[in-house]
Design a protein around this motif. Sequence first.
Motif, PDB file in Angstrom:
ATOM      1  N   VAL A  22       1.007  -1.084  -0.132  1.00  0.00           N
ATOM      2  CA  VAL A  22       0.037   0.174  -0.052  1.00  0.00           C
ATOM      3  C   VAL A  22       0.781   1.584   0.082  1.00  0.00           C
ATOM      4  O   VAL A  22       1.656   1.653   1.049  1.00  0.00           O
ATOM      5  CB  VAL A  22      -1.067   0.069   1.160  1.00  0.00           C
ATOM      6  N   ALA A  32      -4.146   4.750   4.491  1.00  0.00           N
ATOM      7  CA  ALA A  32      -3.307   3.573   4.101  1.00  0.00           C
ATOM      8  C   ALA A  32      -3.332   2.599   5.343  1.00  0.00           C
ATOM      9  O   ALA A  32      -3.488   1.364   5.048  1.00  0.00           O
ATOM     10  CB  ALA A  32      -2.092   4.178   4.003  1.00  0.00           C
ATOM     11  N   ILE A  35      -6.800   0.957   5.084  1.00  0.00           N
ATOM     12  CA  ILE A  35      -6.690  -0.011   4.086  1.00  0.00           C
ATOM     13  C   ILE A  35      -6.098  -1.389   4.455  1.00  0.00           C
ATOM     14  O   ILE A  35      -6.769  -2.514   4.089  1.00  0.00           O
ATOM     15  CB  ILE A  35      -6.282   0.652   2.828  1.00  0.00           C
ATOM     16  N   ALA A  36      -4.650  -1.047   5.039  1.00  0.00           N
ATOM     17  CA  ALA A  36      -4.114  -2.375   5.410  1.00  0.00           C
ATOM     18  C   ALA A  36      -4.708  -3.370   6.204  1.00  0.00           C
ATOM     19  O   ALA A  36      -4.735  -4.428   6.297  1.00  0.00           O
ATOM     20  CB  ALA A  36      -2.757  -1.947   5.789  1.00  0.00           C
ATOM     21  N   ALA A  46      -0.329  -7.376   4.341  1.00  0.00           N
ATOM     22  CA  ALA A  46      -0.096  -5.907   3.553  1.00  0.00           C
ATOM     23  C   ALA A  46       0.900  -5.024   4.150  1.00  0.00           C
ATOM     24  O   ALA A  46       1.189  -5.058   5.363  1.00  0.00           O
ATOM     25  CB  ALA A  46      -1.627  -4.947   3.904  1.00  0.00           C
ATOM     26  N   LEU A  48       2.877  -1.442   4.637  1.00  0.00           N
ATOM     27  CA  LEU A  48       2.566   0.250   4.421  1.00  0.00           C
ATOM     28  C   LEU A  48       4.090   0.771   3.531  1.00  0.00           C
ATOM     29  O   LEU A  48       5.065   0.247   4.196  1.00  0.00           O
ATOM     30  CB  LEU A  48       2.305   0.569   5.620  1.00  0.00           C
ATOM     31  N   LEU A  74      -0.838  -1.182  -4.286  1.00  0.00           N
ATOM     32  CA  LEU A  74      -2.001  -0.291  -4.388  1.00  0.00           C
ATOM     33  C   LEU A  74      -1.809   1.065  -4.047  1.00  0.00           C
ATOM     34  O   LEU A  74      -1.139   1.229  -3.073  1.00  0.00           O
ATOM     35  CB  LEU A  74      -3.021  -0.975  -3.256  1.00  0.00           C
ATOM     36  N   VAL A  76      -2.658   4.971  -3.307  1.00  0.00           N
ATOM     37  CA  VAL A  76      -3.678   5.649  -2.533  1.00  0.00           C
ATOM     38  C   VAL A  76      -3.436   7.026  -3.151  1.00  0.00           C
ATOM     39  O   VAL A  76      -2.704   7.699  -2.700  1.00  0.00           O
ATOM     40  CB  VAL A  76      -3.291   5.719  -0.922  1.00  0.00           C
TER      41      VAL A  76
END
Length: 1010
Positions: A22, A32, A35-36, A46, A48, A74, A76
Motif C-alpha cells: 500500500v 493507508a 486499508i491495510a 499488507a 505500508l 495499491l 492511494v
Amino acid sequence: MVAERGPDGSEAPVQESEHFVVAFSGHDRAWATWIAHRLEYHGHRASLYRWDPSREQPLQEALSDLQLASGRVLLVLSDVFFQLGLRREGEWNTVLRGFVAQQSDRFAAVTLTNRPLLPATAVLEPADLWQLDEKEAERRLLYRLSLSSRPARRAAVSSVSRYPRNQPAAWGNVPRRNSRFTGRDEILNALQQRLMDAEPGAAVCALVGMAGIGKTQIAVEYAYRFLPDYDVVWWVNSDQRNTQRDTFAGLTTALGLPSGSEPGERIRVVRESLRRGVPYGRWLVIFDGWESPEDAAAFLPQGGAGHVLITSRNHNWRAATDTLEISGFRRAESTAYLLRRAPHITAEQADQVAVEFHDVPLQLAQAAAWLGESRMEVPEYLRMVRDGGLARFEGLVMPDDYPQSSLTSWSILINKLKRSERHTVELLTLCTAFAPGRIPLGLVRGLRASDLPENLRWITSDLPSWTRALDSLVNYSVLTRETRGSAFDETGRDEEAAHEHETVRMHGVVHAIVSELASGREREEYRKVVHRLLADADPGAPNDSKQWPRYAELLPHLSASGALDSQNQRVQNTLLNCLRYCFASGENRAGSQLAEQIRARWSQYMTPDAPLMLSLTTLQGNVLRASSRFREAYELDHARLDRLRTAEHSNEHALLEATSCLAADTRFLGQYDKALRMQEEVVATAHRLFGAEERTTLLAQYNLATGLRLLGRYQEAYDVDLDTLRKREVSLRERHPDTLRSINTCARDLRVMGHYRDALARQELGMRLHVQVLGPQHPQTLWARHNLLLCQWRAGTSGEEIASAMAALLELQEQVHGRSHFYTLALIADYGSFLREHGELARAKKLISEAENGYRQLLGQAHPVPTGMQSNAGLVLQAEGDRDGALSMFEQAMVGLRPWLGDDHPVMLGCALNTAAGRNFTGRLEDAAELSRNTLRRSRRVLGEDHPLTLSCMVALAADLRALQERDEAGKLEEDALQRLTRTLGAQHHHTLSARQRVRPYWDFEPYLG
C-alpha cells in the motif's frame, strides 16, 4: 484452491492469501493504515510504504522500486499524491500510459479526492472512496482488488484502526489541517515512534524550537495523520495558564464525565479518567505553546496508556520529559514547499529563496504565498526583498536566527494588498489592534454597525466580503484559522453564528512586523472598536470560576488594544473586572502588573478620590498584599484613608473599605492590637450598613477572626470563624471560594486549640473541595494543603509520608509564588522544623535560616515573625549540642516578642517552654523551674488544662522538679500529664510516647501572617 464448509454445510472456495504493497503519501497515512488493516482482516498480507521519491529520481524508476516486493501495488491517490516529487503532469501521463499500462496486473489504486485526476490514471481503474461510509468504502476496495468479503478466521485487527472519516469519540479544539503541509515525515514518524515506545504513563514528548519554526503545524499534522490510532484527540491552547486550565477541563463534557462546574474538580476528573483509561484508553492531548514546565504536575496525567504532545520555545522541557528539537525545513522540504505553491518557478530558484529565508517555515509560507499569488519571477522578488531597506524596522526585536530580509518581504505583501484588497487590509489592521496569538475576531460581527467606523461597517452586513478578506489573509499565511471549521465540525450550524465565533491566530513575529506596516490613521479607531468588543464580552462576574475562561481570553488584549487608555466607563469597568479576576483566580503577578498600568493611565485625568480610583486602590492593595508587597499596600491604603477622612463629604462605604484594607496591611506588618481595633470598627459599620449575612459583613468577620488568632485568642477566633462559615454556607454556597476559606481557618483554629483530630477531619474535607473548585495550584489550595500537612503532623501521621508531601508542596509553592513569598517562607520554616524533629539537622538548619532571613527582608528586623523564628533556630543549635548558643536564641526571642505580644500570648508561652529547657540544660536549674512553673500557670489560664502546650509545660516542670530532687511533686505532675495526654491525644501519639520516655518537650514556632 482448498475448500471449507459454508453456513449451509456446502463446500465454499477459500481464496488464497495475497500480499499488497500500500503506497501512500504521508498526508494519507490514516487511509493507508485503514486499508491495510481491512486487507489483513480478510486474510491477506499488507505492507505500508510511504512513497515520496525525490524529484531527481525518474518516475518510472521510482514506480519500479515498488514492484521489488512480491504481490500487487495499491496506490492511494489524493490531491497530495501527484505532487510528490513535484512532477509535471506530462511526466505522470507518459509513465502511466507506458510503464504502468504494461504492468497493469501489478498496479491498482483507490482515490480519495473528488477533483479530476490525470487522464492517464484511467489505466489504474481507481476505486473512488470519496465521501463514503465505511461499509461501502470497504466493499469498493475489495471489489477493485477482486477479493471476496470473507473475514479470515485468525484476523482480529480491525479494532485498532478507525475509519478515517469517522469522528473519534472526543475531538476538540484541533485547528484545521494545513492542506499545504510539506515534508517533516521524519519528524512525524520519529515522534510517533517515541510515543509508542514509551512506557505506559510516560508517553510525553515536547516539540521545542524557536518561534516560526513550525512546531504547531507539526502537532496539527500529527493529530490528523495518526488520527485512527486514537479515540480521543484534545487540543489545549497553553499560552496562558487559565486558558490552558479551562480548555483542558472541557474534556469532562466531551467524555461525558460527571463533575461540577469548578475548573479544579473538572481537571481532577479528567486526569483520573485519562489515567485509568476510562471510558477511552487511546487518547492524545496536545498542549500548544506551553512555556512553563514547572506547571506540568498540575495537568499531565499521572499514568495511563495515552499520549501527550507539547509545543514550546522553552528548552527546559528537557529536564521534565522527552523532547524533540525542531529546526527549519530540510532544503529539499523548503524547495518542495515553494515549488508546490509557486509552480512557475524552477528548482534552482526555489533553492535561492530557501537560502534567503534560512529555511524558516513561517517565512517560507509567506514567500511562497506571494510568489504563487503574484506569479512574480524569483530574481525580481529577491531584488525587492534585498533592496527594500530595513530602516523602519530597526526597533523590532526578532527571534534568534530569524532572517531580517523577511521584514521587506512582508512590506511587499502589505503594499500589494493596499492597492488591490481594501477590505483585506482593513481586517488585517483590525487584527493588529489585538494582541498576537489567539484573536476572537468573529466577535466584531456581533457589534452594531453604529459602533464601527464607517469604513468597517461592511463587516456586520457584507458576509461575502468578510469571507473573502479572511480567506485572503489565510491564503497569504498572515493568519491561521483556529478550531472552528475543523474536519469534524457539526453540520447544520447557523452560518452567521459560526462567523461570529470565528477565532484566528496571528503569530507574534507576524504581528510585530505587520503592526509596523499596517499602522495609519485608522489604527486608533480600530482600537476603539476592540475596546467596545472587550466591554461587550465582559461577563460581569469575575469572582465566578465558570467565567474565568472568558476573562483569560480578554486579558491579553487589554494593553495591546489600548483599552488601558480608554475613558469609556464600560471599558474602565471591564479593566477593574479583569483585575478582580486576577486576584480571585490567583494570578497575582499579572494582577499587580495590570493594576500598575491602569493607575499610570488613570492618574493622568482622575483624582485619587474618584470612585473608580478608589476601587482600583482596593484591588491593587489586594494583589500587592497577596504578592508579599506589604509596605507598598500599606502606603497606598493609608494615603487613601487619610484623604477620605479629610474629605468634605463623608462616604461611609468607601471609609469602611479603606479601613478594612488598612487593617489588613497593619496585621501583616505585625501591629496586631491596632489592626484588631480597626477591624472591630469595620465589623460594626458593616453590620449597620449591610446586615449580618451580607458578603461584605462576612468578609469583615473573617478578617476579625484572623486578628483574634494572631493575638492568640484562639477560642474567640474559632467562634467567629464558625459563625462566618455557617452564614457563608447559606448566603453563598458550600463550594464558594469564600466558604472554602472559612473551612480552612476553622480547621486552623481547631489545630492551634489542640484539637488535632477534629482539625484533621475538617481540613481533609476542605482540601478535597479546594482541589475540586479552585484547582491544585491555586494559592488558596496550596495554603490549604500546607494546613493539612500541619494537621497530619500534629495528629501523628507517619513522618516519611509528611516529609515527601512537604517537599512536593514546597516545589509547587516555589513555582507559583517564588522562593521569597510569605506563603513559601512559611512552608520552608515548617519543613525545617519537621526535619529537625526527625534528625536531619543540616537540612533543617539551612531551611530555618533561609526562612528567618527571608522574613527579615520582607518584614523588617523587629517584626514578630522573624523574631519568633529565633526560637526555631535555637532548637537546631540545641539538637547540635550547642546549649549556650541555643539558650541565647531562646532568650532573644522572648525579649524581642514581649513588646509585640505580651507574656500571655501562646507564642510567648511556647518560647518560654523552650527557654526553660535551655536553662535546665545549661545548669540553671532554679531559673528553669521558676520559668516552667510560671509558664504552666499562664498556659492553664490562657489555653486550658488539656491543651497540648499546657501538657508540655507540665512535663517540662516535672523534669525541672526532678532535677531539683523534688521527686514527689514531679511524679504527681508527670502522672497527671500522662493521663491527660493519653485521653486527649492517644496512647500512641508521639507527644504521649515522648512524655512517657521523659524526653524534654519543645515547641515549634509556626510563622503566620494571616
